[in-house]
Write a protein that holds these residues in place. Structure first.
Motif, mmCIF file in Angstrom:
data_model
loop_
_atom_site.group_PDB
_atom_site.id
_atom_site.type_symbol
_atom_site.label_atom_id
_atom_site.label_comp_id
_atom_site.label_asym_id
_atom_site.label_seq_id
_atom_site.Cartn_x
_atom_site.Cartn_y
_atom_site.Cartn_z
ATOM 1 N N THR A 182 -0.974 93.381 22.075
ATOM 2 C CA THR A 182 0.107 92.401 21.791
ATOM 3 C C THR A 182 -0.346 91.182 20.847
ATOM 4 O O THR A 182 -0.081 90.864 20.154
ATOM 5 N N VAL A 183 -1.426 90.407 21.282
ATOM 6 C CA VAL A 183 -1.957 89.228 20.796
ATOM 7 C C VAL A 183 -2.349 89.540 19.400
ATOM 8 O O VAL A 183 -2.000 89.121 18.404
ATOM 9 N N ARG A 184 -3.099 90.841 19.249
ATOM 10 C CA ARG A 184 -3.378 91.066 17.855
ATOM 11 C C ARG A 184 -2.497 91.501 17.003
ATOM 12 O O ARG A 184 -2.582 91.314 15.800
ATOM 13 N N SER A 185 -1.346 92.277 17.481
ATOM 14 C CA SER A 185 -0.413 92.690 16.688
ATOM 15 C C SER A 185 0.468 91.318 16.157
ATOM 16 O O SER A 185 0.950 91.226 15.041
ATOM 17 N N ILE A 186 0.555 90.500 17.020
ATOM 18 C CA ILE A 186 1.247 89.054 16.533
ATOM 19 C C ILE A 186 0.658 88.499 15.754
ATOM 20 O O ILE A 186 0.818 88.124 14.344
ATOM 21 N N GLU A 187 -0.818 88.371 15.755
ATOM 22 C CA GLU A 187 -1.679 87.450 15.025
ATOM 23 C C GLU A 187 -2.135 88.150 13.569
ATOM 24 O O GLU A 187 -2.043 87.449 12.446
ATOM 25 N N LYS A 188 -1.563 89.466 13.624
ATOM 26 C CA LYS A 188 -1.880 90.324 12.261
ATOM 27 C C LYS A 188 -0.555 90.363 11.586
ATOM 28 O O LYS A 188 -0.438 90.907 10.377
ATOM 29 N N GLY A 189 0.412 89.911 12.375
ATOM 30 C CA GLY A 189 1.813 90.059 11.464
ATOM 31 C C GLY A 189 2.277 91.197 12.025
ATOM 32 O O GLY A 189 3.578 91.534 10.989
ATOM 33 N N ARG A 190 1.986 92.085 12.457
ATOM 34 C CA ARG A 190 2.796 93.448 12.641
ATOM 35 C C ARG A 190 3.841 93.175 13.589
ATOM 36 O O ARG A 190 4.710 94.116 13.495
ATOM 37 N N THR A 191 3.909 92.324 14.446
ATOM 38 C CA THR A 191 5.057 91.889 15.497
ATOM 39 C C THR A 191 5.665 90.526 14.867
ATOM 40 O O THR A 191 4.901 89.481 15.127
ATOM 41 N N SER A 192 6.467 90.624 14.135
ATOM 42 C CA SER A 192 7.227 89.260 13.591
ATOM 43 C C SER A 192 8.087 88.547 14.363
ATOM 44 O O SER A 192 8.428 87.272 14.175
ATOM 45 N N THR A 193 8.410 89.264 15.223
ATOM 46 C CA THR A 193 9.602 88.877 16.457
ATOM 47 C C THR A 193 9.273 89.101 17.840
ATOM 48 O O THR A 193 10.094 89.770 18.331
ATOM 49 N N PRO A 194 8.175 88.539 18.351
ATOM 50 C CA PRO A 194 7.685 88.845 19.635
ATOM 51 C C PRO A 194 8.764 88.398 20.568
ATOM 52 O O PRO A 194 9.655 87.435 20.206
ATOM 53 N N GLU A 195 8.718 89.000 21.735
ATOM 54 C CA GLU A 195 9.499 88.482 22.939
ATOM 55 C C GLU A 195 9.220 86.865 23.258
ATOM 56 O O GLU A 195 8.159 86.621 23.211
ATOM 57 N N PHE A 196 10.292 86.291 23.588
ATOM 58 C CA PHE A 196 10.214 84.869 23.918
ATOM 59 C C PHE A 196 9.303 84.549 25.160
ATOM 60 O O PHE A 196 8.538 83.832 24.970
ATOM 61 N N PHE A 197 9.085 85.436 26.042
ATOM 62 C CA PHE A 197 8.334 85.138 27.050
ATOM 63 C C PHE A 197 6.626 85.374 26.935
ATOM 64 O O PHE A 197 5.825 84.751 27.322
ATOM 65 N N THR A 198 6.621 86.306 25.831
ATOM 66 C CA THR A 198 5.360 86.409 25.172
ATOM 67 C C THR A 198 4.985 85.124 24.586
ATOM 68 O O THR A 198 3.713 84.719 24.664
ATOM 69 N N VAL A 199 5.673 84.590 23.617
ATOM 70 C CA VAL A 199 5.294 83.462 22.912
ATOM 71 C C VAL A 199 4.931 82.344 23.892
ATOM 72 O O VAL A 199 4.320 81.534 23.883
ATOM 73 N N ALA A 200 5.714 82.143 24.944
ATOM 74 C CA ALA A 200 5.724 81.070 25.775
ATOM 75 C C ALA A 200 4.515 81.131 26.557
ATOM 76 O O ALA A 200 3.968 80.133 26.678
ATOM 77 N N ALA A 201 4.064 82.341 26.989
ATOM 78 C CA ALA A 201 2.962 82.611 27.661
ATOM 79 C C ALA A 201 1.652 82.109 26.715
ATOM 80 O O ALA A 201 0.710 81.699 27.224
ATOM 81 N N LEU A 202 1.812 82.520 25.430
ATOM 82 C CA LEU A 202 0.666 82.265 24.736
ATOM 83 C C LEU A 202 0.394 80.903 24.374
ATOM 84 O O LEU A 202 -0.631 80.089 24.277
ATOM 85 N N ALA A 203 1.739 80.077 24.118
ATOM 86 C CA ALA A 203 1.782 78.699 23.921
ATOM 87 C C ALA A 203 1.373 77.972 25.018
ATOM 88 O O ALA A 203 0.486 77.136 24.840
ATOM 89 N N ALA A 204 1.677 78.364 26.249
ATOM 90 C CA ALA A 204 1.104 77.513 27.404
ATOM 91 C C ALA A 204 -0.431 77.720 27.683
ATOM 92 O O ALA A 204 -1.198 76.993 27.921
ATOM 93 N N GLU A 205 -0.918 79.012 27.376
ATOM 94 C CA GLU A 205 -2.319 79.242 27.506
ATOM 95 C C GLU A 205 -2.957 78.356 26.384
ATOM 96 O O GLU A 205 -4.332 78.215 26.499
#
Length: 100
Positions: free
Chosen positions: A45-68
């Motif tokens: 999931t992290v790699r998919s977001i960073e490589k732009g394959r997931t342009s609209t990730p789930e809110f709680f995924t973004v929140a968890a990454l932001a907090a981390e």
């Protein structure tokens, strides 16, 4: 059911989100694996977001990454909503100024 194609503005926001999260992770000196494990999400999931394959990730995924990564959701939202600078810089261009 097929997924609707994203408009160019949504694609750009996804690219900017990917850029900011990648930038913060690298600045922390941590691997995608370490951040994923600490955030409780898959490394894919992290790699998919960073490589732009997931342009609209789930809110709680973004929140968890932001907090981390020590980012506020306000900062991420402000960053991805910046006016387009496509005529000046590409999203991966290190000369693009960022907050934080």
């Amino acid at each position: 059911m097929s997924r609707r194609r994203l408009d160019p503005a949504a694609q750009r926001r996804g690219q900017m989100l990917a850029f900011r999260l990648t930038q913060a992770r690298r600045a922390s000196g941590r691997s995608a694996e370490a951040v994923a494990r600490s955030a409780g999400i898959s490394v894919e999931t992290v790699r998919s977001i960073e490589k732009g394959r997931t342009s609209t990730p789930e809110f709680f995924t973004v929140a968890a990454l932001a907090a981390e990564l020590g980012l506020s959701l306000d900062e991420l939202y402000t960053f991805v909503r910046q006016p387009s600078r496509s005529d000046l810089h590409a999203p991966g261009d290190p000369s693009v100024a960022t907050s934080g």
